[in-house]
Design a protein around this motif. Structure first.
Motif, short mmCIF file in Angstrom:
data_model
loop_
_atom_site.label_atom_id
_atom_site.label_comp_id
_atom_site.label_asym_id
_atom_site.label_seq_id
_atom_site.Cartn_x
_atom_site.Cartn_y
_atom_site.Cartn_z
N GLU A 245 0.88 -1.36 -0.14
CA GLU A 245 -0.03 -0.11 0.02
C GLU A 245 1.00 1.22 0.02
O GLU A 245 1.74 1.46 0.90
CB GLU A 245 -0.93 0.12 1.21
CG GLU A 245 -1.88 1.27 1.50
CD GLU A 245 -2.68 1.23 0.05
OE1 GLU A 245 -2.41 2.24 -0.72
OE2 GLU A 245 -3.69 0.94 0.05
N GLN B 191 -12.55 -7.70 -6.75
CA GLN B 191 -12.50 -7.11 -8.29
C GLN B 191 -13.08 -8.01 -9.17
O GLN B 191 -12.63 -8.43 -10.22
CB GLN B 191 -10.75 -6.89 -8.41
CG GLN B 191 -10.28 -5.89 -7.52
CD GLN B 191 -8.95 -5.19 -7.97
OE1 GLN B 191 -8.03 -6.18 -8.33
NE2 GLN B 191 -8.79 -4.16 -8.20
N CYS B 214 -5.29 -5.75 -2.26
CA CYS B 214 -5.93 -4.53 -3.05
C CYS B 214 -5.38 -3.21 -2.36
O CYS B 214 -5.57 -2.85 -1.08
CB CYS B 214 -7.09 -4.59 -3.44
SG CYS B 214 -7.54 -6.11 -4.41
N THR B 215 -5.29 -2.17 -3.14
CA THR B 215 -4.85 -0.81 -2.47
C THR B 215 -6.12 -0.01 -2.20
O THR B 215 -7.32 -0.37 -2.35
CB THR B 215 -3.95 0.07 -3.35
OG1 THR B 215 -4.94 0.36 -4.72
CG2 THR B 215 -2.84 -0.67 -3.84
N VAL B 216 -5.97 0.98 -1.52
CA VAL B 216 -7.09 2.03 -1.12
C VAL B 216 -7.68 2.53 -2.60
O VAL B 216 -8.91 2.48 -2.67
CB VAL B 216 -6.44 3.11 -0.06
CG1 VAL B 216 -7.67 4.28 -0.34
CG2 VAL B 216 -6.20 2.57 1.31
N ASP B 217 -6.84 2.67 -3.39
CA ASP B 217 -7.53 3.32 -4.59
C ASP B 217 -8.39 2.21 -5.34
O ASP B 217 -9.43 2.62 -5.67
CB ASP B 217 -6.07 3.59 -5.63
CG ASP B 217 -5.57 4.93 -5.25
OD1 ASP B 217 -6.27 5.97 -4.54
OD2 ASP B 217 -4.35 5.15 -5.65
N GLU B 218 -7.72 1.20 -5.31
CA GLU B 218 -8.49 -0.08 -5.99
C GLU B 218 -9.88 -0.18 -5.25
O GLU B 218 -11.01 -0.74 -5.66
CB GLU B 218 -7.88 -1.13 -5.94
CG GLU B 218 -6.86 -1.12 -7.23
CD GLU B 218 -5.55 -2.37 -7.06
OE1 GLU B 218 -5.09 -2.50 -8.04
OE2 GLU B 218 -5.63 -3.13 -5.96
N GLY B 221 -12.13 2.25 -6.53
CA GLY B 221 -12.53 1.92 -7.80
C GLY B 221 -13.45 0.78 -7.73
O GLY B 221 -14.47 0.99 -8.56
N THR D 136 -9.54 -1.56 -12.87
CA THR D 136 -9.76 -1.09 -11.57
C THR D 136 -10.88 -0.03 -11.46
O THR D 136 -11.71 0.08 -10.68
CB THR D 136 -8.54 -0.29 -11.02
OG1 THR D 136 -7.37 -1.38 -11.00
CG2 THR D 136 -8.75 0.40 -10.00
N ARG D 242 2.02 -8.53 -5.13
CA ARG D 242 2.31 -7.22 -4.52
C ARG D 242 3.22 -7.22 -3.46
O ARG D 242 3.11 -7.96 -2.57
CB ARG D 242 0.91 -6.76 -4.12
CG ARG D 242 -0.07 -6.36 -5.18
CD ARG D 242 -0.10 -4.90 -5.08
NE ARG D 242 -1.00 -4.33 -6.52
CZ ARG D 242 -2.17 -4.12 -6.65
NH1 ARG D 242 -3.01 -4.38 -5.71
NH2 ARG D 242 -2.77 -3.69 -7.80
#
Lengths: 356, 356, 356, 356
Positions: A245, B191, B214-218, B221, D136, D242
């Protein structure tokens, strides 16, 4: 280390000759044993795991627990009430919330004094500031070094605030320890074991920052290097780990705060500034840290973050810092705790910096 | 998506013909534009970034912000006051602390009823329980599936507690939505964009769990896939990410809780049970989550954790759950908040399970 | 460091007075400039980014490139043909595949000699073995320290194999450098910058292991600390990073091997033993490393892995090591390379250990 | 699943009645048993762990191994010689190096044909190209969907190259399976277990991409969902995980390639393009993958990377692809392998694209 060993904790009042009798007794049974000290508390470590038929005149251990995972003196069971670390007049680990604040790096006497005056008497127990700065590149600002240390000494004389500063080389420890009220081991040096031993032996309280690639077990192992020198004035500092992250600079491991409290008797500090790298996250993460059980916070504060020589982007301004302290005081009420202040800080002539 | 676009948010009272006039106006200037709905709120997305000289009779947007990073409807600026999600009688995101509790998996009618009675009226607003369980191996217990769903329906009828349960296949969505008060998207499906679209279109509130890789942005999204269907009843759920630290099952990303609140108007839930995997960490992490700003908690509770078919090791017993709620109520006071309860839960004849 | 600066590389034959003229010229234009040395190659660093109208009699730079990211002397552009590091008679970075082998820790003279005889003349260019071992717990075996160093000296005298060993404290550097042909900086000390400076100044070749929580950029930054002392005999060693994957001890970052080669002129070593922690993965990972461009390998070999005091579980037996060398020789052919051997190793009277 | 169970593998020639006798025999001893199929090979799974005194006329198992970790049919021991997967005329897992190449997304018939002609006959066995693209953000290009699928069918007719394409929804599987020679499960759907079951049942070969947050064990568990449907034509694809390292898009786990080969009989593919995200790393990482034991490569190739609608930045141009194949052919020699080509590709009238 042996895969199986027992720890016997005695009252601090038990005298060494009596402990030596215990060691002799264990030795006569073929056990490897040794006497260690958790501060003033004697601890006998032995490979003898059976109960020992000792003469009634010998003092009994108050706690007996198995060791394991390479951790002995740091185990919670050895001091269930927790360790209180004294840094100047401040007490860390007594149930209160202790805040250390200041800039990432010492930049000038004026800067240190400005910040100190802005935070003194408003909820802090100590001033942070780095004179020696470990930096990724040799061409980045490396700190003011010895002159930075002099500035720290000066600001302590003026404000009475205890000083927490980093030490980066075994050869510097004695000199830094003369000035600093507490020594910080930075994340990059958490497994610089020679430095840990030297810092432990210096007799000053130590703030041990978690390496950003290191596990909870490894933090406890690193603390043990310091404790094994006889110095029990150690604070564990969670400051975030490296993960995928990237929305924050590091990922603060809030569960580790609780794990440190449960596994170890040492007080726990959290650094919401370096872990997040974003001023707007400092407050929610600081509140979370205290709710999770942290005893102390380490907060970057700068009167002019935009001009900081190092990591300014994440520093709070004094006004933001005071808002944070206000929120922490309310939260502490809900947790039955309070925010510490250092009572004898000399801020009579300290007008709050106008920049905030 | 275009690299640069603007979002114009209108009052829900603005009528579609008027919005169509706006679209025509933008089209006449050569801009790509479309009308989207954040629930009942019209939002015009356009590539026109200049101010548009519109006739005075046309209603003006109440908010105009640039879009970016693939997120439109989820942006905080579109609804600064935050979204309130209604799950049965419960309100998530209204400032209170809402707790969902229950077992990881539905195992039997008796088990569900036992747990429901143990938690109903004691600080929960909804019951969790998985009928369809995604499991690493095809040979592990996969949930009771449709019969588990019937048990959930039954326990809701008996207790009045709203039901939150996971859906794992686009082909199941309509059927599960008939029973569940809210649909959960599990971490492994965050996702699975076809599933997100289908769940959004089902019109039920959705709890979107963060994928552990998964990231915060994902996450933002993924939420956008649901929001884009016109369904604004979405809760973001932080449940830990995969890191090198193995002392806990996952690493709860406490900073993400604050980031979700700052970047998005959607309520945020935290799952302290699955993230830590350790019952003794549920309380400190739950407290931290609320202090960081979480609107809701998702807590594993089981009357007999040692017999659970799935993830029992991390479940609280009812007694532990009630202690947690007590601590949360005190904490909420310090934060100027309160713990929600569902007022019309029918627990008149519900003796507390004796196992706790 | 300045955000924008240029590097001018001159022929090693250019004399200092001429370089000083350049510095004076740049100074007269108001630029901050300094003379650095990439080994014997002069490099002028300057904030002047425009072309300088210098008198024709002054030697021109052979390469002029912008600096950036805190890396100056390590940039590939400064030495496109690559740096060759000499460790005893061995050449690392000359296109061949150089193998260093030996036990994790020095345990006894007999053990070191057994291993040395088992690998000497069979594809190795140097012997590894740790006398000072950084360990997570202070109660684990910490290495034989100074007596271990004596054993390393002894085995070198007997076999002629160059010695690579770790140094952990700035105060030890001079003494270790007297014995070792090359100094290793361990992963835990990669950002112990004081140690890097001291090791650089000792004038010995350095193997810099990547910190398991450190990025490619940080490795290049750490190398720069050594290079900045004037010592260009630096080898970058990829040994795996910490990730969520626990099937291997660390996750070897094979892309980093290629990135190091592309961004830096320094030779790259890979440690398939510590990264995987599994003997059965050493061969495929070693082959992959060489295929990705690694110049050298660092392989744990022990004649009795099951009795090793440190990390025995991952060591190859001599027989496995010889199979590995055979496979590497075939692979090298396909890549147009060869496996190095140290030609003057004295193994006339060295019967292969029978334990393999 | 039971914590302890045995797998008995029989010759494919053993008839079902005889297998039923075995099941009856095990049942008579109180064991839970069932008949599974690894392709055409019968496997009896049973909780009976003791040797069974069966009548001599009954065929004996050729392999008997304990199961564990939720993996049964994928275990290496069940098929030590390895599984060969047939995709059109291509054989994956027969010792050769099989290359699939093509653009990330299908953009137009012309684009697909250009790429196909540029790679056909030059070392590829199949064409990749996504018609359904998980992205995304819902506002990013989502693929041409059904019309993209038609273009793939068209290019196969023209060139004879087998088609590998992704499927993202259980409801699409049958239709996509009509066109594709092999179905790809993308990283984001690796634990979309309903999709795995549906894809397994479709009877097409499956390329299962590793989820970027998923462990080696979880990949083997996901493969088991497909194998359990009776479909043994599964290829495991390592495409990076990741980690904190951001110099590459993901961190390719080279050790996992070797682990997959050692633990499972399934062929292993590596995607150097998506894992690194950098064209200049594709060659060294592809070479490393093959050296570590990969059976196949999945390479992004685009005739105009700068105009690609999706992930163009990482695609090789045809010229770079041909260089890569040349290097792979040399490497394969050193490993005693060869690069596969599909012999009946129709490229008589296929002039190489001029853009390369």
């Amino acid at each position: 280390m042996p895969s199986s060993e027992m720890l016997h904790v005695f009252q601090p009042t038990v005298e060494v000759p009596e402990l030596n009798e215990w060691l002799a007794l264990l030795s006569s049974r073929g056990a490897d044993s040794s006497l260690m000290w958790l501060g003033a508390t004697p601890v006998i470590v032995t490979t003898e795991t059976a109960t020992i038929p000792a003469p009634p005149r010998l003092a009994r251990p108050v706690v007996t627990v198995p060791s394991g995972d390479g951790v002995r003196l740091g185990r919670r069971e050895l001091r269930p009430e927790g360790t209180v670390v004294s840094i100047g007049p401040a007490k860390i680990g007594d149930g209160s919330v202790a805040i250390f604040a200041g800039p990432c790096a010492v930049e000038s006497s004026e800067q240190m004094e400005d910040v100190a005056r802005a935070v003194a008497g408003r909820g802090v127990v100590g001033l942070r500031g780095g004179a020696f700065k470990p930096r990724t590149s040799p061409y980045s600002f490396q700190g003011l070094k010895w002159s930075g240390l002099e500035m720290l000494e000066e600001v302590r004389l003026k404000t009475g605030l205890p000083i927490l500063t980093e030490v980066v080389d075994t050869r510097h420890v004695a000199s830094v320890a003369e000035v600093a009220d507490a020594l910080q081991i930075g994340a990059r040096n958490m497994q610089n074991f020679e430095l840990l031993r030297e810092v432990g032996a210096a007799g000053r309280p130590v703030v041990l920052k978690r390496g950003f690639g290191c596990t909870v077990d490894e933090v406890l192992g690193a603390a043990e290097y310091i404790l094994a020198t006889g110095n029990d004035q150690v604070i564990l500092c969670e400051r975030g780990i490296r993960t995928f992250e990237q929305a924050t600079r590091f990922t603060l491991d809030i569960s580790a705060v609780a794990l440190f409290k449960q596994r170890s008797h040492l007080p726990v500090m959290v650094d919401p500034s370096h872990s997040t790298g974003l001023p707007k996250l400092v407050e929610p993460v600081a509140l979370a840290a205290v709710a999770a059980g942290a005893d102390a916070l380490l907060v970057d504060v700068h009167t002019q973050p935009e001009k900081a020589l190092c990591d300014g982007a994440q520093a709070l301004r004094p006004s933001g810092f005071r808002e944070l302290v206000g929120r922490l005081e309310m939260l502490a009420l809900g947790l039955g705790r309070n925010v510490s202040v250092v009572v004898d800080v000399d801020v009579r002539d300290a007008p709050v910096a106008q920049s905030a």
